[in-house]
Motif scaffolding. Structure first.
Motif, PDB file in Angstrom:
ATOM      1  N   VAL A 107      39.478  51.393  41.856  1.00 46.31           N
ATOM      2  CA  VAL A 107      40.473  51.871  42.816  1.00 46.31           C
ATOM      3  C   VAL A 107      41.332  50.711  43.325  1.00 46.31           C
ATOM      4  CG1 VAL A 107      40.776  52.931  45.085  1.00 46.31           C
ATOM      5  CG2 VAL A 107      39.136  53.898  43.476  1.00 46.31           C
ATOM      6  N   ARG A 108      40.741  49.559  43.498  1.00 49.75           N
ATOM      7  CA  ARG A 108      41.518  48.426  44.006  1.00 49.75           C
ATOM      8  C   ARG A 108      42.659  48.069  43.053  1.00 49.75           C
ATOM      9  NH1 ARG A 108      40.943  44.617  47.905  1.00 49.75           N
ATOM     10  NH2 ARG A 108      42.215  42.757  47.582  1.00 49.75           N
ATOM     11  N   ARG A 109      42.371  48.051  41.761  1.00 52.48           N
ATOM     12  CA  ARG A 109      43.428  47.745  40.791  1.00 52.48           C
ATOM     13  C   ARG A 109      44.520  48.814  40.827  1.00 52.48           C
ATOM     14  NH1 ARG A 109      43.537  44.769  36.051  1.00 52.48           N
ATOM     15  NH2 ARG A 109      42.103  43.416  37.188  1.00 52.48           N
ATOM     16  N   MET A 110      44.112  50.082  40.932  1.00 53.29           N
ATOM     17  CA  MET A 110      45.100  51.157  41.038  1.00 53.29           C
ATOM     18  C   MET A 110      45.957  50.981  42.279  1.00 53.29           C
ATOM     19  SD  MET A 110      45.817  54.099  42.924  1.00 53.29           S
ATOM     20  CE  MET A 110      44.257  54.598  43.638  1.00 53.29           C
ATOM     21  N   ALA A 111      45.320  50.703  43.413  1.00 53.19           N
ATOM     22  CA  ALA A 111      46.065  50.558  44.668  1.00 53.19           C
ATOM     23  C   ALA A 111      47.025  49.379  44.609  1.00 53.19           C
ATOM     24  CB  ALA A 111      45.091  50.392  45.828  1.00 53.19           C
ATOM     25  N   SER A 112      46.628  48.314  43.929  1.00 52.69           N
ATOM     26  CA  SER A 112      47.491  47.142  43.805  1.00 52.69           C
ATOM     27  C   SER A 112      48.757  47.472  43.027  1.00 52.69           C
ATOM     28  CB  SER A 112      46.736  46.000  43.122  1.00 52.69           C
ATOM     29  OG  SER A 112      45.628  45.594  43.900  1.00 52.69           O
TER      30      SER A 112
END
Length: 225
Positions: A107-112
């Motif tokens: 999710v962190r990569r998506m949010a970035s």
């Protein structure tokens, strides 16, 4: 995927005049379900402000129980159902791409990736703001993201709700909101002509986090209307 962090910069300005509660929609996968959950935990009568998907939920709450809503504020949002044809497929594809990133890379990569078009361009260099947004998303799972995408793709046409609003109404957005642009909010006001339209200067889609004092002042004015 947002939580109380969106409203955290705003609530200190509002708390002196209103008791504030932030709703978490958990793993609900439809706007109807989200609205039902909200209503089951809300006071008999309440003012309701929503940001982005939360504003679509707010419109669904008003559709289900207009007698319980004393006023409504709709920030950085939309009102149309999923488009037909190529435009609708393009939205599905874009959301599917983000979901694939969340499922395969986290999710962190998506949010970035997501956040790049969601704040005023000048704020992309604001490391603290960007981290606050990315960290907020990271607290939710890819499964919750998938449920919320399902809710948004099946969103109802909110035009009849906008036309039926008969309570003090605020429609507002950042002047650089590329996801839910100003023209979209002007169209919403055309459907609800008694609504007040406010534009936050130097803000993108995440206006409550980007321009908290201006957002708070608009909400205080709305509460006093």
């Amino acid at each position: 995927m947002c939580n109380e962090s969106v409203w955290a910069p705003v609530i200190p300005f509002i708390a002196p005049v209103a008791e504030c509660h932030v709703v978490d929609h958990a793993s609900a996968n439809s706007l109807v379900q989200m609205a039902q959950q909200l209503l089951s935990n809300a006071p008999d009568r309440f003012a309701l402000a929503g940001h982005s998907m939360g504003a679509r939920v707010a419109l669904e709450v008003y559709r289900q129980a207009p007698e319980r809503v004393t006023r409504i504020a709709l920030l950085d949002t939309g009102y149309m159902p999923l488009a037909t044809g190529e435009a609708g497929q393009a939205e599905k594809d874009k959301r599917a791409q983000l979901l694939h990133i969340a499922q395969t890379q986290g999710v962190r990569r998506m949010a970035s990736a997501w956040v790049q078009g969601m704040v005023h361009p000048a704020r992309l260099s604001d490391a603290a703001l960007i981290e606050a947004i990315v960290a907020m998303f990271e607290r939710k799972s890819a499964a919750i993201f998938e449920a919320q995408i399902a809710a948004l793709l099946a969103r109802p046409d909110a035009r009849p709700v906008l036309q039926s609003l008969n309570v003090p109404t605020l429609i507002a957005c950042g002047d650089q909101d590329l996801w839910a642009p100003l023209a979209q909010h002007q169209a919403m006001q055309a459907l609800a002509p008694q609504a007040r339209l406010t534009v936050f200067a130097d803000a993108g889609h995440m206006a409550p986090m980007e321009q908290a004092p201006a957002v708070a002042q608009a909400l205080r004015n709305w509460l006093a209307a």
